[in-house]
Design a protein around this motif. Structure first.
Motif, PDB file in Angstrom:
ATOM      1  N   HIS A 178       0.857  -1.177   0.000  1.00 34.60           N
ATOM      2  CA  HIS A 178       0.000   0.000   0.000  1.00 34.60           C
ATOM      3  C   HIS A 178       0.903   1.240   0.000  1.00 34.60           C
ATOM      4  N   HIS A 179       0.437   2.321  -0.621  1.00 32.38           N
ATOM      5  CA  HIS A 179       1.234   3.539  -0.682  1.00 32.38           C
ATOM      6  C   HIS A 179       1.693   4.010   0.684  1.00 32.38           C
ATOM      7  N   GLN A 180       0.769   4.003   1.623  1.00 30.54           N
ATOM      8  CA  GLN A 180       1.135   4.474   2.951  1.00 30.54           C
ATOM      9  C   GLN A 180       2.143   3.545   3.612  1.00 30.54           C
ATOM     10  N   GLN A 181       2.035   2.245   3.320  1.00 30.19           N
ATOM     11  CA  GLN A 181       2.996   1.290   3.867  1.00 30.19           C
ATOM     12  C   GLN A 181       4.399   1.552   3.306  1.00 30.19           C
ATOM     13  N   ALA A 182       4.434   1.914   2.014  1.00 29.05           N
ATOM     14  CA  ALA A 182       5.738   2.234   1.406  1.00 29.05           C
ATOM     15  C   ALA A 182       6.358   3.446   2.083  1.00 29.05           C
ATOM     16  N   LEU A 183       5.521   4.483   2.316  1.00 26.89           N
ATOM     17  CA  LEU A 183       6.046   5.671   2.980  1.00 26.89           C
ATOM     18  C   LEU A 183       6.507   5.343   4.400  1.00 26.89           C
ATOM     19  N   MET A 184       5.734   4.503   5.092  1.00 26.20           N
ATOM     20  CA  MET A 184       6.120   4.114   6.447  1.00 26.20           C
ATOM     21  C   MET A 184       7.449   3.352   6.428  1.00 26.20           C
TER      22      MET A 184
END
Length: 672
Positions: A63-69
């Motif tokens: 998920h995009h947010q997981q990548a940023l995290m």
């Protein structure tokens, strides 16, 4: 809204949509750079970005947010924000090439999809935001923009003088910059001398171009060195170093090339590690190893001249290692090599060396790597962990493990010889890696029957013998042997033939001791180095203790007899100059004259065209003479005089010379 970069330096992290595309825009004279991803890759509810990173291993599933995290966690684990040379950035994970991922943000904010927040054209609707969105949010934040300088979103945006090819992951030098830089070189070449401001401007332009022409760094060292020559007189024009025209010719050829000047944006890659090492020893030679295989070269006595030192020898080992790897059909790859010389290892990181001799070697390596389309990464290793240390000191592994032979460049043939090129190396080499190569036994030829120039080659040792007794101690010479050395110090026939090579420590030490006080230290040193050269040429081991020999040679130099010394000359004083003036009406010194009528060389000797007048800030006028080359300044230097009162005035004598003798503009200055 947080502006994002399309990629981070050396990280290979690209912001892309499902088709691997992004577009960029600029506002206010390139001070801000915006990147907008395809809006279809961002869901308004889940903000999924299934192809956020086409080259990142987690992108297709996270998920995009997981990548940023994930990025935020890596940044936090690697000390967060980093400041380097005034630039603030965020450090990510370490890549295979040992470089760190570089971010311009801490990845703590999600990408906002603003495609539904304002009216978008059909083209703008494909992406997450457009110019109107930037202006709207900027007005809320109180950020003023000069709208006339906006540049539309593009896949080929211009930025900091380069064209950024986002689909092709490449950076190009714009035609405008290419033409501007070429014109700057032509303008430079129209003058012989330059001020500090002129040097800074040309150096800055070419340094900018070297960001996408990495090999260009090696062709900027002369301009960089010239920057430090102005001292407290930045407005006084100076002559560039002698190699500057050759460097600028290279730059002109590159800038005049019909091909597009570009380079690929570095990204994630596979770095091959061949366990490749190089090393050099000033007392013996150069060695390289690749895994369990090896090759070595011996340094010819007298090699350390013309600026060549141990750093140069290390860089030659580096070059030979690269040539050997690339000769083995290595192309279009990244590979890693190791060395124990910081000057070479870290110099390659910058692409150039402060040493002129080493920098010339770097130029060759750049060319070899560019031809093979290879990228070379250097890493430091302590000497004790460098397997090439043994071959560089003459401790050779079995010959069955020899690497393929590579040709030695012609310009190095007087400095280096391949160990396998010795005529004295046996065809059947010993297989024990603890032993050295043994010389071939040849019939001894009486030196009296040979020309002196041929003795070094034709006079060969009969055999190798041990220099130690059964207890491992150096075999001493008897008193009779010492007397024999003293009696036949030049004619060596009285030394038993089997003791001449390998020469023992006591033999050479006695030789020096007997000569000391009778000959100059330089003469004795030359004799010792000739014996060393004879050993190297015929493969006889030279295992003397260098520290002891150096001490003896220094002592011999201090005992140089008065008959071998020249008295120091009196300095030129005003009275002496006046006395010469009264006799000759002309003052000339060795830097301005030639030894005989046919010795004039325009590239070495001063000419009337090298004379100029300079006025400083106090309106004082001096006459400046540019000497193309001197003993203390091979790259040339300038000397000058000011008008004097009285008969010692050089200006009056010089003007008289010009009036009476009228030397040609391109001839010797003091021709008559």
């Amino acid at each position: 809204m947080v502006p994002l970069q399309p990629f981070a330096s050396q990280s290979g992290i690209y912001l892309q949509d499902r088709k691997g595309q992004s577009v960029t825009s600029q506002k206010h004279t390139e001070q801000f750079h915006f990147i907008t991803p395809n809006g279809q890759g961002l869901s308004s509810t889940s903000q999924e970005l299934t192809s956020l990173l086409s080259t990142y291993p987690f992108a297709s599933a996270l998920h995009h947010q997981q990548a940023l995290m994930h990025w935020a966690r890596e940044i936090a684990e690697n000390d967060g924000v980093i400041t380097t040379g005034g630039c603030k950035w965020y450090k990510g994970a370490t890549m295979p090439n040992d470089a760190s991922e570089e971010f311009d943000e801490d990845a703590s904010y999600p990408i906002q999809n603003l495609s539904a927040c304002s009216p978008h054209s059909p083209e703008d609707a494909k992406f997450s935001y457009c110019m109107e969105d930037i202006d709207y949010l900027s007005s809320m934040l109180g950020i003023p923009w000069k709208l006339s300088k906006d540049k539309a979103f593009s896949f080929l945006p211009p930025f900091i003088g380069f064209i950024w090819d986002l689909p092709g992951y490449a950076v190009q030098l714009s035609e405008e910059k290419r033409t501007k830089y070429l014109q700057a070189i032509l303008s430079w070449e129209s003058k012989c001398m330059h001020t500090l401001d002129e040097v800074q401007k040309l150096y800055g332009k070419l340094l900018h171009a070297s960001l996408i022409i990495p090999i260009g760094c090696a062709y900027l060292t002369n301009l960089k060195g010239m920057l430090g020559t102005f001292g407290q007189r930045p407005f006084v024009p100076r002559t560039p170093p002698s190699d500057t025209p050759a460097d600028l010719k290279w730059w002109k050829d590159v800038l005049n090339s019909p091909n597009t000047i570009s380079c690929a944006v570095p990204g994630p890659c596979i770095v091959y590690d061949f366990n490749a090492y190089s090393d050099a020893s000033s007392g013996h030679g150069i060695g390289i190893t690749i895994r369990s295989r090896w090759r070595a070269w011996e340094l010819i006595p007298g090699w350390n001249r013309d600026g060549c030192n141990i750093g140069w020898a290390e860089s030659i080992g580096f070059e030979f290692l690269i040539r050997t790897i690339i000769t083995s059909n290595a192309s279009r790859i990244y590979f890693k090599v190791y060395g124990d010389n910081c000057g070479v290892v870290e110099g390659w990181w910058k692409g150039h060396s402060r040493s002129r001799a080493c920098n010339e070697v770097f130029k060759h390596i750049h060319q070899v790597a560019a031809s093979a389309k290879c990228t070379i990464l250097t890493r430091y290793v302590p000497s004790k962990e460098n397997p090439a240390d043994g071959p560089s000191q003459g401790i050779y592994p079995p010959p069955s493990l020899l690497l393929p032979k590579i040709p030695i460049p012609s310009e190095l043939s007087s400095f280096i010889v391949d160990v396998s090129d010795h005529t004295i190396i046996a065809k059947c080499l010993c297989a024990d890696s603890s032993q050295l190569f043994h010389p071939v036994v040849k019939n001894y030829i009486e030196p009296e029957s040979q020309q002196p120039k041929d003795r070094l080659y034709l006079w060969t040792p009969t055999s190798s013998r041990s220099q130690h007794d059964a207890e491992g101690q150096i075999v001493p010479l008897a008193a009779a042997d010492v007397r024999r050395i003293q009696d036949v110090i030049i004619h060596v026939k009285a030394i038993p033939e089997d003791q001449r090579a390998p020469a023992s420590q006591i033999l050479i030490s006695s030789f020096i001791s007997c000569m000391a006080g009778n000959y100059s230290g330089k003469t004795i040193s030359n004799y010792v180095h000739r014996v060393h050269a004879w050993h190297v040429l015929h493969g006889a081991a030279w295992t003397l203790v260098d520290a002891e020999i150096d001490t003896l040679l220094k002592t011999a130099s201090s005992l140089t007899p008065a008959s071998s010394k020249r008295n120091k000359r009196e300095p030129y004083t005003i009275d002496l100059i006046i006395a010469i003036h009264n006799q000759l009406n002309l003052t000339r010194t060795g830097e301005f004259t030639v030894s005989h009528l046919n010795a004039f060389d325009a590239s070495i000797h001063v000419k009337p065209s090298d004379v100029s007048t300079i006025q400083d800030r106090q309106s004082l006028i001096t006459t400046n003479f540019h000497l193309p080359r001197t003993k203390s300044a091979p790259e040339g230097e300038s000397v000058f005089w000011a008008k004097q009162l009285g008969p010692s005035d050089p200006q009056e004598a010089f003007l008289t010379h010009l009036q009476v003798n009228n030397p040609p503009t391109g001839g010797a200055l003091f021709a008559y």
